[in-house]
Scaffold this motif. Structure first.
Motif, PDB file in Angstrom:
ATOM      1  N   VAL A 125      -3.873   3.297  -6.148  1.00  0.00           N
ATOM      2  CA  VAL A 125      -2.947   4.420  -5.987  1.00  0.00           C
ATOM      3  C   VAL A 125      -2.102   4.569  -7.248  1.00  0.00           C
ATOM      4  O   VAL A 125      -1.871   5.679  -7.726  1.00  0.00           O
ATOM      5  N   LEU A 126      -1.674   3.446  -7.813  1.00  0.00           N
ATOM      6  CA  LEU A 126      -0.879   3.511  -9.041  1.00  0.00           C
ATOM      7  C   LEU A 126      -1.694   4.127 -10.177  1.00  0.00           C
ATOM      8  O   LEU A 126      -1.169   4.941 -10.950  1.00  0.00           O
ATOM      9  N   ALA A 127      -2.971   3.760 -10.245  1.00  0.00           N
ATOM     10  CA  ALA A 127      -3.848   4.341 -11.274  1.00  0.00           C
ATOM     11  C   ALA A 127      -3.995   5.842 -11.064  1.00  0.00           C
ATOM     12  O   ALA A 127      -3.908   6.630 -12.017  1.00  0.00           O
ATOM     13  N   GLN A 128      -4.176   6.235  -9.803  1.00  0.00           N
ATOM     14  CA  GLN A 128      -4.266   7.660  -9.494  1.00  0.00           C
ATOM     15  C   GLN A 128      -2.996   8.378  -9.909  1.00  0.00           C
ATOM     16  O   GLN A 128      -3.048   9.488 -10.466  1.00  0.00           O
ATOM     17  N   LEU A 129      -1.866   7.753  -9.646  1.00  0.00           N
ATOM     18  CA  LEU A 129      -0.580   8.351 -10.011  1.00  0.00           C
ATOM     19  C   LEU A 129      -0.511   8.581 -11.513  1.00  0.00           C
ATOM     20  O   LEU A 129      -0.090   9.646 -11.968  1.00  0.00           O
ATOM     21  N   ALA A 130      -0.925   7.582 -12.271  1.00  0.00           N
ATOM     22  CA  ALA A 130      -0.875   7.697 -13.726  1.00  0.00           C
ATOM     23  C   ALA A 130      -1.760   8.839 -14.209  1.00  0.00           C
ATOM     24  O   ALA A 130      -1.334   9.667 -15.023  1.00  0.00           O
TER      25      ALA A 130
ATOM     26  N   ALA B  51       2.553  13.448  -2.540  1.00  0.00           N
ATOM     27  CA  ALA B  51       1.873  12.717  -1.462  1.00  0.00           C
ATOM     28  C   ALA B  51       1.550  11.299  -1.911  1.00  0.00           C
ATOM     29  O   ALA B  51       1.785  10.333  -1.174  1.00  0.00           O
ATOM     30  N   LEU B  52       1.019  11.181  -3.119  1.00  0.00           N
ATOM     31  CA  LEU B  52       0.649   9.870  -3.644  1.00  0.00           C
ATOM     32  C   LEU B  52       1.867   8.972  -3.738  1.00  0.00           C
ATOM     33  O   LEU B  52       1.821   7.795  -3.398  1.00  0.00           O
ATOM     34  N   HIS B  53       2.935   9.572  -4.206  1.00  0.00           N
ATOM     35  CA  HIS B  53       4.150   8.795  -4.395  1.00  0.00           C
ATOM     36  C   HIS B  53       4.627   8.231  -3.066  1.00  0.00           C
ATOM     37  O   HIS B  53       4.977   7.055  -2.966  1.00  0.00           O
ATOM     38  N   GLU B  54       4.601   9.066  -2.059  1.00  0.00           N
ATOM     39  CA  GLU B  54       5.054   8.654  -0.740  1.00  0.00           C
ATOM     40  C   GLU B  54       4.166   7.534  -0.195  1.00  0.00           C
ATOM     41  O   GLU B  54       4.664   6.519   0.315  1.00  0.00           O
ATOM     42  N   THR B  55       2.870   7.715  -0.330  1.00  0.00           N
ATOM     43  CA  THR B  55       1.932   6.703   0.156  1.00  0.00           C
ATOM     44  C   THR B  55       2.093   5.415  -0.630  1.00  0.00           C
ATOM     45  O   THR B  55       2.026   4.315  -0.056  1.00  0.00           O
ATOM     46  N   GLU B  56       2.335   5.563  -1.902  1.00  0.00           N
ATOM     47  CA  GLU B  56       2.541   4.372  -2.736  1.00  0.00           C
ATOM     48  C   GLU B  56       3.700   3.554  -2.180  1.00  0.00           C
ATOM     49  O   GLU B  56       3.613   2.335  -2.046  1.00  0.00           O
ATOM     50  N   ARG B  57       4.771   4.239  -1.798  1.00  0.00           N
ATOM     51  CA  ARG B  57       5.931   3.553  -1.234  1.00  0.00           C
ATOM     52  C   ARG B  57       5.576   2.834   0.065  1.00  0.00           C
ATOM     53  O   ARG B  57       5.953   1.686   0.285  1.00  0.00           O
ATOM     54  N   MET B  58       4.812   3.526   0.922  1.00  0.00           N
ATOM     55  CA  MET B  58       4.406   2.929   2.193  1.00  0.00           C
ATOM     56  C   MET B  58       3.603   1.656   1.979  1.00  0.00           C
ATOM     57  O   MET B  58       3.829   0.639   2.642  1.00  0.00           O
ATOM     58  N   ILE B  59       2.662   1.723   1.053  1.00  0.00           N
ATOM     59  CA  ILE B  59       1.800   0.566   0.810  1.00  0.00           C
ATOM     60  C   ILE B  59       2.600  -0.569   0.189  1.00  0.00           C
ATOM     61  O   ILE B  59       2.492  -1.727   0.599  1.00  0.00           O
ATOM     62  N   ALA B  60       3.446  -0.237  -0.774  1.00  0.00           N
ATOM     63  CA  ALA B  60       4.264  -1.258  -1.425  1.00  0.00           C
ATOM     64  C   ALA B  60       5.108  -1.986  -0.386  1.00  0.00           C
ATOM     65  O   ALA B  60       5.267  -3.205  -0.441  1.00  0.00           O
ATOM     66  N   GLU B  61       5.584  -1.235   0.580  1.00  0.00           N
ATOM     67  CA  GLU B  61       6.411  -1.800   1.635  1.00  0.00           C
ATOM     68  C   GLU B  61       5.603  -2.777   2.487  1.00  0.00           C
ATOM     69  O   GLU B  61       6.050  -3.884   2.789  1.00  0.00           O
ATOM     70  N   LYS B  62       4.395  -2.355   2.850  1.00  0.00           N
ATOM     71  CA  LYS B  62       3.540  -3.226   3.650  1.00  0.00           C
ATOM     72  C   LYS B  62       3.170  -4.484   2.861  1.00  0.00           C
ATOM     73  O   LYS B  62       3.144  -5.586   3.412  1.00  0.00           O
ATOM     74  N   VAL B  63       2.865  -4.315   1.590  1.00  0.00           N
ATOM     75  CA  VAL B  63       2.540  -5.456   0.738  1.00  0.00           C
ATOM     76  C   VAL B  63       3.702  -6.443   0.752  1.00  0.00           C
ATOM     77  O   VAL B  63       3.515  -7.647   0.921  1.00  0.00           O
ATOM     78  N   ASP B  64       4.890  -5.888   0.620  1.00  0.00           N
ATOM     79  CA  ASP B  64       6.105  -6.703   0.648  1.00  0.00           C
ATOM     80  C   ASP B  64       6.216  -7.485   1.941  1.00  0.00           C
ATOM     81  O   ASP B  64       6.526  -8.676   1.944  1.00  0.00           O
TER      82      ASP B  64
ATOM     83  N   PHE C 147      -0.883   6.615   9.386  1.00  0.00           N
ATOM     84  CA  PHE C 147      -1.058   5.780   8.195  1.00  0.00           C
ATOM     85  C   PHE C 147      -2.478   5.925   7.649  1.00  0.00           C
ATOM     86  O   PHE C 147      -2.673   6.072   6.437  1.00  0.00           O
ATOM     87  N   VAL C 148      -3.445   5.927   8.534  1.00  0.00           N
ATOM     88  CA  VAL C 148      -4.845   6.127   8.122  1.00  0.00           C
ATOM     89  C   VAL C 148      -4.988   7.449   7.374  1.00  0.00           C
ATOM     90  O   VAL C 148      -5.621   7.512   6.312  1.00  0.00           O
ATOM     91  N   LEU C 149      -4.374   8.491   7.898  1.00  0.00           N
ATOM     92  CA  LEU C 149      -4.464   9.801   7.249  1.00  0.00           C
ATOM     93  C   LEU C 149      -3.862   9.741   5.850  1.00  0.00           C
ATOM     94  O   LEU C 149      -4.371  10.349   4.906  1.00  0.00           O
ATOM     95  N   ARG C 150      -2.786   8.989   5.712  1.00  0.00           N
ATOM     96  CA  ARG C 150      -2.158   8.788   4.408  1.00  0.00           C
ATOM     97  C   ARG C 150      -3.126   8.115   3.446  1.00  0.00           C
ATOM     98  O   ARG C 150      -3.313   8.539   2.302  1.00  0.00           O
ATOM     99  N   LEU C 151      -3.757   7.042   3.956  1.00  0.00           N
ATOM    100  CA  LEU C 151      -4.718   6.325   3.124  1.00  0.00           C
ATOM    101  C   LEU C 151      -5.871   7.247   2.723  1.00  0.00           C
ATOM    102  O   LEU C 151      -6.316   7.247   1.575  1.00  0.00           O
ATOM    103  N   ARG C 152      -6.343   8.059   3.654  1.00  0.00           N
ATOM    104  CA  ARG C 152      -7.432   8.990   3.349  1.00  0.00           C
ATOM    105  C   ARG C 152      -6.987  10.002   2.296  1.00  0.00           C
ATOM    106  O   ARG C 152      -7.741  10.294   1.372  1.00  0.00           O
ATOM    107  N   GLU C 153      -5.786  10.517   2.446  1.00  0.00           N
ATOM    108  CA  GLU C 153      -5.243  11.463   1.460  1.00  0.00           C
ATOM    109  C   GLU C 153      -5.285  10.878   0.052  1.00  0.00           C
ATOM    110  O   GLU C 153      -5.457  11.602  -0.928  1.00  0.00           O
ATOM    111  N   THR C 154      -5.064   9.566  -0.014  1.00  0.00           N
ATOM    112  CA  THR C 154      -5.090   8.911  -1.326  1.00  0.00           C
ATOM    113  C   THR C 154      -6.466   8.317  -1.604  1.00  0.00           C
ATOM    114  O   THR C 154      -6.600   7.412  -2.420  1.00  0.00           O
ATOM    115  N   HIS C 155      -7.478   8.868  -0.892  1.00  0.00           N
ATOM    116  CA  HIS C 155      -8.886   8.586  -1.196  1.00  0.00           C
ATOM    117  C   HIS C 155      -9.321   7.145  -0.995  1.00  0.00           C
ATOM    118  O   HIS C 155     -10.224   6.667  -1.681  1.00  0.00           O
ATOM    119  N   MET C 156      -8.697   6.475  -0.052  1.00  0.00           N
ATOM    120  CA  MET C 156      -9.209   5.162   0.313  1.00  0.00           C
ATOM    121  C   MET C 156     -10.427   5.418   1.192  1.00  0.00           C
ATOM    122  O   MET C 156     -10.345   6.149   2.176  1.00  0.00           O
TER     123      MET C 156
END
Lengths: 135, 135
Positions: B92-97, A98-111, B48-57
């Motif tokens: 999110v990257l920190a969480q991934l690590a 899940a994190l990985h997928e969300t990470e991709r989504m956010i990275a895309e938006k940042v881009d 997208f909000v649900l995604r962000l919540r899943e990743t604890h934003m």
DNA sequence: CTATTCCTTAGAGTGAACTCTAAGTCAAGC
DNA sequence: GCTTGACTTAGAGTTCACTCTAAGGAATAG
């Protein structure tokens, strides 16, 4: 042997929280004149508990695990502990996905934002159909 | 245009929660006879909000983001939104690590247990020095 | 027409995990 | 010998994110 303030420093966790974990059945330190004393094993174990908490394993589940460990000697609880660990392992893998997928989504938006910057036209025009609005 | 029960089904989220998100300033659906109506953009955004919540934003941070979005038109908020996104991205990257590391620890313990099974001797004897006790 | 189902609101309740308070004991430093 | 700081306990308070309740209004199915 460490005092509560020492293990607190070592694990970067408040003494309050450490006492709370003990009340919740996650820790069983020795006592000296009624005061808690922690050895290296306790430190290692607390660090592992903190890891499990970071990955959102509920305290109750960690307690089940500890309880099984303490019951060992009376009966063999290895199978049950393995089952608990495997369940949480699956959980962690799901979280990773899940994190990985969300990470991709956010990275895309940042881009997308980066490409817009510093000249910013009407945002909605620039979106892909997938990301119908930048938001 | 979807009713609240429809978007609820589409996003697998209770109507209660969806109204709560609106109260918290995360959603701004249209109204028809006072009833909420959601379009496809709203669905995409909620997902997208649900995604962000899943990743604890935290909800508050998501609200800041939405607020900036709504303020657009008055002034350019792209920079601020980019900053918020980037901050959460780092998070999110920190969480991934952390998750990855914990995943390794658990996988290792699972392995240890598996090797012990089905013949289980005294557990503590089998541990590596790193994992002083199985726990 | 009426029952059902959906909707509305303000606000109360829940559960998890802390986080802190109060009142007191005890040992070390000066 | 006294102050400082760390320790003890039971229990209260806080925060977050829901989650539900109560009381009622409107649309739809039979």
């Amino acid at each position: 042997m460490y005092t509560i303030s020492e293990i607190s420093r070592l694990t970067d966790t408040s003494a309050h929280t450490i006492r709370y974990y003990e009340k919740e059945g996650l820790l069983y330190p020795k006592r000296q004149n009624g005061q808690r004393r922690y050895d290296d094993q306790d430190v290692t174990w607390l660090r592992f508990v903190l890891r499990l908490r970071e990955t959102h394993m509920p305290i109750e589940q960690i307690r089940s695990y500890v309880t099984l460990f303490l019951a060992h000697g009376e009966q063999d609880t290895t199978r049950e502990r393995l089952a608990l660990l495997e369940a949480h392992h699956a959980n962690v893998l799901a979280q990773l996905a899940a994190l990985h997928e969300t990470e991709r989504m956010i990275a895309e938006k940042v881009d997308t934002y980066r490409r817009l910057h510093p000249t910013i036209p009407a945002l909605d025009v620039v979106q892909s159909s997938e990301n119908a609005s930048v938001n």
